[in-house]
Design a protein around this motif. Structure first.
Motif, mmCIF file in Angstrom:
data_model
loop_
_atom_site.group_PDB
_atom_site.id
_atom_site.type_symbol
_atom_site.label_atom_id
_atom_site.label_comp_id
_atom_site.label_asym_id
_atom_site.label_seq_id
_atom_site.Cartn_x
_atom_site.Cartn_y
_atom_site.Cartn_z
ATOM 1 N N SER A 160 -5.819 -14.507 1.776
ATOM 2 C CA SER A 160 -5.682 -15.221 3.060
ATOM 3 C C SER A 160 -4.285 -15.814 3.209
ATOM 4 C CB SER A 160 -6.748 -16.331 3.181
ATOM 5 O OG SER A 160 -8.047 -15.784 3.142
ATOM 6 N N LEU A 161 -3.275 -15.008 2.837
ATOM 7 C CA LEU A 161 -1.884 -15.431 2.932
ATOM 8 C C LEU A 161 -1.085 -14.395 3.708
ATOM 9 C CD1 LEU A 161 -1.155 -16.525 -0.769
ATOM 10 C CD2 LEU A 161 -1.691 -18.029 1.155
ATOM 11 N N THR A 162 0.048 -14.816 4.239
ATOM 12 C CA THR A 162 1.051 -13.879 4.725
ATOM 13 C C THR A 162 2.129 -13.774 3.654
ATOM 14 O OG1 THR A 162 2.485 -15.523 5.764
ATOM 15 C CG2 THR A 162 0.613 -14.702 7.064
ATOM 16 N N VAL A 163 2.977 -12.789 3.748
ATOM 17 C CA VAL A 163 4.007 -12.619 2.741
ATOM 18 C C VAL A 163 4.981 -13.791 2.756
ATOM 19 C CG1 VAL A 163 5.610 -11.294 4.184
ATOM 20 C CG2 VAL A 163 5.527 -10.877 1.703
ATOM 21 N N SER A 164 5.107 -14.467 3.875
ATOM 22 C CA SER A 164 5.985 -15.632 3.942
ATOM 23 C C SER A 164 5.457 -16.803 3.126
ATOM 24 C CB SER A 164 6.172 -16.077 5.399
ATOM 25 O OG SER A 164 6.784 -15.043 6.150
ATOM 26 N N ASP A 165 4.143 -16.814 2.858
ATOM 27 C CA ASP A 165 3.544 -17.888 2.067
ATOM 28 C C ASP A 165 3.816 -17.734 0.573
ATOM 29 O OD1 ASP A 165 2.334 -19.058 4.321
ATOM 30 O OD2 ASP A 165 0.673 -17.625 4.204
ATOM 31 N N LEU A 220 -2.623 -9.552 -0.079
ATOM 32 C CA LEU A 220 -2.324 -10.656 0.835
ATOM 33 C C LEU A 220 -3.542 -11.014 1.679
ATOM 34 C CD1 LEU A 220 1.226 -9.487 1.929
ATOM 35 C CD2 LEU A 220 0.729 -11.604 0.687
ATOM 36 N N ARG A 221 -4.234 -10.000 2.145
ATOM 37 C CA ARG A 221 -5.408 -10.254 2.994
ATOM 38 C C ARG A 221 -6.497 -10.976 2.210
ATOM 39 N NH1 ARG A 221 -6.222 -5.402 4.409
ATOM 40 N NH2 ARG A 221 -7.940 -4.856 3.010
ATOM 41 N N GLN A 278 -0.824 -5.020 0.928
ATOM 42 C CA GLN A 278 -1.459 -5.538 2.131
ATOM 43 C C GLN A 278 -2.832 -6.127 1.814
ATOM 44 O OE1 GLN A 278 -2.817 -2.687 5.202
ATOM 45 N NE2 GLN A 278 -1.531 -3.846 6.640
#
Length: 397
Positions: free
Chosen positions: A95-100, A91-92, A88
């Motif tokens: 500055s991405l989401t896991v979909s990125d 990703l934070r 987590q």
């Protein structure tokens, strides 16, 4: 039903739809990597254009001090607690989401079996749930290839080069001929240099001060000598002269015998002298075997222009200085470059896992979701065909 990971195009940049349908942009391939082979829980995000977007390392220093080293079951439990938060946070910070993320990588081995299962299970589950491609990485290969990420293009080592992998779990001298071709010139017959550093630090009761035991010993060796007292130079062995193999149990045992003969009672000058003498012997042993390896390459007609040093012990300043002297002494007419990753990437991390996986992602060479960990895995087996690699279609029997 378990689906096979999707195949990837064989180029580094993938076209993505822009916000306007009249424009198309491209971006680098982005990898989320996980590592938990020993005592550090790691997650990182790295791109194919050499950008480190995040690098999260959660150590277990308090547990190492409490148990006097890595306790496999305790380390496993700590990884299970720490991995979700590490992912987590990675990703934070990126500055991405896991979909990125475009692909998921993890340390497949070698390492402690239970610890490896944490990053392996997390990576497999994420990749399968998100239908992302998956790559399992050899831990020591990742260490060896880190300078290809961190060094400027003009200073990157060119194949073939020598690699010293020095850590708490490994002591290896390798000849690297390509990204996947490694020949072991020397390995330890007993314990690793990092393990010996840790044990001697505990024997000498050196305070950790929130660092690893080996780092605490290195720091202690730089302490000023006690006033009006001569610090003794204590003779310790440099085992197996003339043989391409390491042995750190001999040096560690010599320190134990010295202490036993004095019933563990040392004045401060003698304790400092013993610590410094151990460090000189431990690093000198590396120097001896490096010279033998260089001479063997020369006899075989292999021209080596670089030495890459990685692993946790590679952050040791005394080792760095001595290896430079050793290379200049052995090759006075042609300077051999000495390459280290930044200290933060010498110890275990997931950045190196992401980078080592990148060439496979970009070639479309990915693994099945059913891939298993390999706690014991020689670097010389990297080029062997793997049944774990996916083609198209399902890998469910």
């Amino acid at each position: 039903m378990e689906l096979a990971p999707r195949r990837l195009p064989r180029h580094p940049l993938r076209p993505l739809a822009a916000r306007s349908p009249r424009h198309v942009c491209t971006r680098a391939f982005t990898v989320l990597a996980l590592e938990s082979s020993a005592d550090d829980t790691c997650a990182a995000i790295v791109t194919s254009d050499r950008k480190i977007l995040s690098n999260v390392v959660v150590n277990q220093q308090a547990l190492l001090e409490e148990y006097g080293g890595i306790h496999p079951y305790v380390a496993l439990q700590a990884h299970q607690r720490n991995m979700p938060g590490a992912v987590q946070r990675a990703l934070r910070e990126a500055s991405l989401t896991v979909s990125d993320v475009d692909g998921i990588a993890f340390t497949r081995g070698p390492g402690i079996p239970g610890c490896l299962s944490v990053c392996g299970n997390a990576a497999r589950t994420l990749a399968a749930a998100l239908n992302k491609p998956l790559v399992g990485v050899h831990h020591m290969q990742a260490h060896a290839l880190t300078p290809l990420l961190t060094s400027p293009p003009s200073e990157q080592p060119e194949f073939p080069f020598l690699t010293l992998l020095v850590s708490g779990g490994h002591t290896l001298l390798l000849l690297a001929s390509s990204l996947t071709s490694f020949r072991i010139l020397a390995t330890t017959l007993d314990e690793s240099i990092g393990n010996a550093y840790d044990k001697v630090a505990r024997l000498l009761r050196i305070p950790y001060d929130n660092t690893a035991a080996g780092a605490a010993l290195e720091r202690y060796c730089t302490s000023p000598s006690p006033p009006d007292t001569e610090v003794p130079d204590i003779s310790l062995p440099r085992p197996m002269p003339g043989r391409l193999a390491f042995s750190y149990s001999a040096v560690h045992s010599a320190v134990e015998r010295f202490l036993d003969a004095r019933r563990g009672q040392l004045d401060e000058a003698t304790r400092l002298g013993l610590a410094r003498s151990f460090q000189r012997a431990a690093v000198g042993h590396l120097e001896d075997k490096l010279v033998l390896g260089m001479r063997q390459c020369l006899r075989e007609g292999v021209r080596v222009r670089s030495l890459v040093v990685s692993g946790g012990v590679a952050s040791n300043s005394f080792l760095r200085d001595r290896l430079r002297v050793c290379l200049d002494r052995e090759s006075p007419d042609e300077r051999i470059s000495l390459v280290f990753p930044p200290p933060s990437l010498c110890t275990d991390n997931a950045v190196m896992i992401a980078w080592a996986s990148m060439y496979r992602f970009l070639a479309g060479d990915v693994d099945k979701y059913s891939i298993e960990s390999r706690p014991t895995w020689s670097l010389e087996q990297l080029e062997e065909p793997s049944q774990a690699r996916g083609s198209t279609g399902s890998d469910v029997e």
